[in-house]
Design an enzyme around this catalytic site. Structure first.
Site, PDB file in Angstrom:
ATOM      1  N   ARG A 100       0.832  -1.198   0.000  1.00  0.00           N
ATOM      2  CA  ARG A 100       0.000   0.000   0.000  1.00  0.00           C
ATOM      3  C   ARG A 100       0.867   1.247   0.000  1.00  0.00           C
ATOM      4  NH1 ARG A 100      -2.108   3.676   3.684  1.00  0.00           N
ATOM      5  NH2 ARG A 100      -4.246   4.394   3.264  1.00  0.00           N
ATOM      6  N   LYS A 149     -16.171   8.485 -14.175  1.00  0.00           N
ATOM      7  CA  LYS A 149     -16.996   7.412 -13.589  1.00  0.00           C
ATOM      8  C   LYS A 149     -16.121   6.503 -12.725  1.00  0.00           C
ATOM      9  CE  LYS A 149     -20.789   4.272 -14.839  1.00  0.00           C
ATOM     10  NZ  LYS A 149     -21.868   4.995 -14.156  1.00  0.00           N
ATOM     11  N   GLU A 181     -27.628  15.705  -9.980  1.00  0.00           N
ATOM     12  CA  GLU A 181     -28.104  14.457 -10.582  1.00  0.00           C
ATOM     13  C   GLU A 181     -28.647  13.551  -9.493  1.00  0.00           C
ATOM     14  OE1 GLU A 181     -24.684  12.705 -12.506  1.00  0.00           O
ATOM     15  OE2 GLU A 181     -23.413  13.133 -10.786  1.00  0.00           O
TER      16      GLU A 181
END
Length: 285
Positions: A100, A149, A181
């Protein structure tokens, strides 16, 4: 049991695995697309691929394979899982480095590519369209690049749960007094023969279904106005609706407890849904 695609292999869903160090899992460092399936064929595939390429580029990630190869995987999964109506979910992450780290992994680290199907019988003839859905408004506190997205879906998921707790179907997000939205869809209102929906920008996702529906609306001589609108304006509209890859065109009949129009799905929204389903069937691949 479903067959899914993971990094070049078709495997049983119970055997599908990715690394615990995957950047999508640790950092939400990935993008996704969902394409609908009707009659065993893929809808709007070209539009989804173009948006996928853009999302990846905005995050500095390449396409992991040519579009034709992605289409072949979609078709193979639909066939293997015998999906007549449903969806194919695709997710691409920056991959799994050795450990990580906030810094991006070394160049050449393989991306993670996952696809799976969801069977949804009755998708095209969803009974919810005949009665419409109810929504509430919630503050939009997401990050500033909603046009990408990404898999950062925590707040939209929380929004869905806020709606559920309020006894309604979904939520519309509001920023600076204007609707951005829905939690997983684009939002619209109708006044007379005019369809009003927020203009594109970093504040909302450029919906593939949105683009198709607006094109069909213009071809049907409907007027389209791309601008912001408030919840108060929406509550006095003649009609309201949402669009997304899996809901197509879905009428909205109530916003924050206020009935929209007659309180029933409006004729324009229902006509647009009919057109979208018919035209999408013809163009499906």
């Amino acid at each position: 049991m479903r067959t899914v695609y993971v990094n070049g292999e078709y495997v049983a869903e119970n055997d599908a695995k990715i690394s615990v160090f995957d950047r999508g899992f640790l950092m939400a460092d990935g993008v996704y697309e969902v394409t609908s399936v009707i009659d065993g064929k893929i809808l709007d595939f070209e539009g989804h691929v173009l948006r996928l390429e853009r999302s990846l580029a905005e995050l500095g990630m390449p396409m992991p394979m040519p579009a034709d190869d992605l289409l072949a995987i979609h078709r193979e999964l639909v066939s293997l899982n015998a999906v007549d109506e449903g969806a194919v979910y695709l997710q691409i992450t920056r991959g799994a480095p050795a450990d990580r780290d906030f810094a991006f992994p070394p160049e050449g680290t393989p991306q993670t590519v996952v696809l799976f199907t969801q069977s949804k019988p009755g998708l095209a003839g969803d009974a919810a369209a005949s009665k419409g859905i109810k929504v509430i408004s919630i503050p939009d506190i997401r990050w500033g690049r909603r046009d990408i997205k990404t898999v950062q879906l925590l707040y939209p998921s929380m929004g869905k749960m806020m709606a559920k707790a309020a006894g309604v179907d979904d939520a519309w997000m509001v920023e600076d007094g204007m609707v951005t939205e829905g939690t997983s869809n684009n939002a619209y209102i109708v006044r007379g023969n005019t369809i009003i929906t927020r203009h594109l920008g970093n504040e909302i996702l450029s919906g593939i279904t949105r683009a198709a529906v607006l094109r069909f609306a213009r071809e049907a001589q409907m007027t389209v106005e791309e601008r912001s609108f408030s919840i108060e304006e929406a509550q006095t509209a003649d009609e309201a609706f949402i669009t997304s890859a899996t809901t197509f065109v879905m009428p909205v009949t109530e916003i924050d407890g206020v009935q929209i129009g007659s309180g029933s799905p409006g004729p324009l929204a229902l006509r647009l849904r009919e057109i979208y389903v018919d035209e999408s069937r013809k163009a499906a691949v």
